[in-house]
Design a protein around this motif. Structure first.
Motif, mmCIF file in Angstrom:
data_model
loop_
_atom_site.group_PDB
_atom_site.id
_atom_site.type_symbol
_atom_site.label_atom_id
_atom_site.label_comp_id
_atom_site.label_asym_id
_atom_site.label_seq_id
_atom_site.Cartn_x
_atom_site.Cartn_y
_atom_site.Cartn_z
ATOM 1 N N SER A 1 8.988 -5.640 -12.506
ATOM 2 C CA SER A 1 9.959 -4.468 -12.139
ATOM 3 C C SER A 1 10.084 -3.606 -13.225
ATOM 4 C CB SER A 1 11.349 -5.083 -12.037
ATOM 5 O OG SER A 1 11.556 -6.113 -10.658
ATOM 6 N N ILE A 2 9.315 -3.603 -14.298
ATOM 7 C CA ILE A 2 9.515 -2.727 -15.380
ATOM 8 C C ILE A 2 8.031 -2.255 -15.536
ATOM 9 C CG2 ILE A 2 10.003 -2.227 -17.552
ATOM 10 C CD1 ILE A 2 12.199 -4.041 -17.538
ATOM 11 N N ILE A 3 7.308 -3.076 -16.263
ATOM 12 C CA ILE A 3 5.869 -2.730 -16.739
ATOM 13 C C ILE A 3 4.713 -2.223 -15.588
ATOM 14 C CG2 ILE A 3 3.625 -3.684 -17.566
ATOM 15 C CD1 ILE A 3 5.233 -5.586 -19.168
ATOM 16 N N PRO A 4 4.741 -2.722 -14.456
ATOM 17 C CA PRO A 4 4.144 -2.339 -13.432
ATOM 18 C C PRO A 4 4.438 -1.022 -12.695
ATOM 19 C CG PRO A 4 5.005 -4.228 -12.658
ATOM 20 C CD PRO A 4 5.321 -4.205 -14.069
ATOM 21 N N VAL A 5 5.885 -0.913 -12.559
ATOM 22 C CA VAL A 5 6.457 0.432 -12.061
ATOM 23 C C VAL A 5 6.169 1.434 -13.046
ATOM 24 C CG1 VAL A 5 8.425 1.322 -11.392
ATOM 25 C CG2 VAL A 5 8.076 -1.279 -10.878
ATOM 26 N N ILE A 6 6.098 1.355 -14.317
ATOM 27 C CA ILE A 6 6.362 2.402 -15.055
ATOM 28 C C ILE A 6 5.042 2.735 -15.061
ATOM 29 C CG2 ILE A 6 6.252 3.006 -17.710
ATOM 30 C CD1 ILE A 6 9.153 1.362 -18.012
ATOM 31 N N PHE A 7 3.777 1.693 -15.405
ATOM 32 C CA PHE A 7 2.355 2.081 -15.549
ATOM 33 C C PHE A 7 1.829 2.589 -14.076
ATOM 34 C CE2 PHE A 7 1.030 -1.160 -18.814
ATOM 35 C CZ PHE A 7 2.000 -0.576 -19.733
ATOM 36 N N PHE A 8 2.189 2.250 -12.969
ATOM 37 C CA PHE A 8 1.878 2.973 -11.564
ATOM 38 C C PHE A 8 2.631 4.324 -11.581
ATOM 39 C CE2 PHE A 8 0.937 -0.715 -8.586
ATOM 40 C CZ PHE A 8 0.111 -1.366 -9.373
ATOM 41 N N ALA A 9 3.705 4.472 -12.190
ATOM 42 C CA ALA A 9 4.218 5.908 -12.173
ATOM 43 C C ALA A 9 3.711 6.835 -13.015
ATOM 44 C CB ALA A 9 5.805 5.811 -12.671
ATOM 45 N N ILE A 10 3.004 6.306 -14.041
ATOM 46 C CA ILE A 10 2.108 7.098 -14.871
ATOM 47 C C ILE A 10 0.668 7.290 -14.473
ATOM 48 C CG2 ILE A 10 1.107 7.230 -17.196
ATOM 49 C CD1 ILE A 10 3.438 5.899 -18.337
ATOM 50 N N ALA B 1 0.634 -1.143 0.171
ATOM 51 C CA ALA B 1 0.016 0.175 -0.172
ATOM 52 C C ALA B 1 1.094 1.349 0.060
ATOM 53 C CB ALA B 1 -0.832 -0.084 1.130
ATOM 54 N N ILE B 2 2.142 1.328 0.834
ATOM 55 C CA ILE B 2 2.941 2.362 0.780
ATOM 56 C C ILE B 2 3.387 2.646 -0.413
ATOM 57 C CG2 ILE B 2 5.101 3.383 1.835
ATOM 58 C CD1 ILE B 2 4.094 1.874 4.568
ATOM 59 N N TYR B 3 3.934 1.571 -1.158
ATOM 60 C CA TYR B 3 4.792 1.649 -2.584
ATOM 61 C C TYR B 3 3.542 2.121 -3.525
ATOM 62 C CZ TYR B 3 5.689 -0.059 -7.303
ATOM 63 O OH TYR B 3 5.617 -0.251 -8.506
ATOM 64 N N ILE B 4 2.418 1.818 -3.716
ATOM 65 C CA ILE B 4 1.500 2.407 -4.608
ATOM 66 C C ILE B 4 1.240 4.001 -4.202
ATOM 67 C CG2 ILE B 4 -0.873 2.369 -5.456
ATOM 68 C CD1 ILE B 4 -1.005 -0.720 -5.087
ATOM 69 N N PHE B 5 1.022 4.082 -2.669
ATOM 70 C CA PHE B 5 0.826 5.677 -2.356
ATOM 71 C C PHE B 5 2.060 6.535 -2.652
ATOM 72 C CE2 PHE B 5 1.236 8.785 0.612
ATOM 73 C CZ PHE B 5 -0.175 9.521 0.569
#
Length: 305
Positions: free
Chosen positions: A223-232, A163-167
């Motif tokens: 480590s790539i697709i979700p991190v980038i998609f979440f960052a956007i 939850a903290i990571y998504i936040f």
């Protein structure tokens, strides 16, 4: 439509995470260990993101922002570490249920940060998601199993750190280009992971023996697709809705395990998956309606009289 587009990115990022458990099971079945596959995932993910950043995002990032993003990446690796311990200590269904408490934790984090009550749509969504997770995780059909305080603690910690990571994906250094942001966050995750697990997989010959076959897809999907998609997406939809959309990970995990591993899924589990999808959709409709999310109530009134 803009909000729907960003919601779709977060949803797809969560589905990407859902594929990881199947790849991990395939890797373990091939004789490799969790540290070898997990370590390879972050190592290859870091290398690929470094190449992408050098090719497409040569932007100077302030030292202060670098430090914040390195710290923001720590919950990413901690989630995997805590959850792996929970799975080892608890029945898989209970470990999944504990992890998926991140849905309501994320909404609470957003409420505290914004000093606003969660909208009615989000509250209804969380209730539906919890019920769906109980059914989809097979908790009601789980017979017996060992339960340890360590396992329960690690399961809840995995929920908190996810939850903290998504936040923080939606709050930290939102003006930094996505590739640079993702690379620095993954760098923070790699540092913590290598401290805890040690990078022994780089020297034990496992990569040459075929661990890369599982670690590279893990890197792309974890480590790539979700991190980038979440960052956007998360900065646009908000951390609360981001964690709700993150619940798509469980249906994706179940469906992929059925298609690839031929695992059996009961009627109750399919019902749970359907409920999770309904829970994910609810805030989208309330948001488009306008009033529910645009005018949430404040947690406390002004002190002025």
């Amino acid at each position: 439509m803009e909000r729907f587009k960003y919601s779709t990115l977060v949803f797809l990022g969560a589905c990407s995470y859902g594929v990881l458990s199947t790849i991990l099971k395939l890797g373990l079945g091939a004789g490799f260990t969790v540290p070898q596959i997990l370590g390879g995932q972050y190592f290859f993910g870091w290398c690929i993101l470094l190449i992408l950043m050098l090719l497409f995002s040569r932007v100077k990032v302030q030292i202060k922002q670098v430090g914040a993003l390195l710290l923001a990446g720590i919950p990413m690796s901690l989630t995997g570490l805590f959850y792996s311990v929970a799975v080892a200590q608890l029945p898989a269904s209970l470990a999944v249920l504990l992890l998926f408490q991140f849905t309501w934790i994320g909404v609470i984090l957003e409420a505290i940060w914004e000093r606003k009550f969660p909208s009615r749509g989000k509250i209804i969504s969380i209730i539906v998601l919890i019920l769906g997770t109980v059914l989809a995780g097979g908790v009601l059909e789980q017979a017996g199993g060992s339960y340890t305080p360590l396992g329960i603690t690690m399961g809840l910690l995995s929920a908190l750190t996810f939850a903290i990571y998504i936040f923080v994906s939606g709050k930290v250094a939102t003006n930094v280009p996505v590739l640079s942001k993702s690379f620095i966050m993954v760098s923070g995750a790699v540092i913590v992971l290598f401290i805890v697990l040690t990078p022994s997989f780089l020297f034990d010959g496992s990569i040459a023996q075929g661990a890369w076959i599982y670690s590279v897809p893990q890197a792309l999907l974890g480590s790539i697709i979700p991190v980038i998609f979440f960052a956007i997406g998360v900065p646009k939809v908000g951390p609360g809705l981001g964690t709700i959309l993150g619940a798509a990970e469980l249906p994706a995990a179940v469906i992929v395990s059925v298609l690839v591993l031929q695992e059996q899924v009961s009627g109750l589990q399919w019902t749970g998956i359907l409920l999770i999808m309904v829970g994910i959709v609810i805030p989208q409709f309330t948001s488009f309606g306008g009033k529910d999310d645009l005018q949430p109530r404040k947690l406390r009134e002004s002190n002025s009289i």
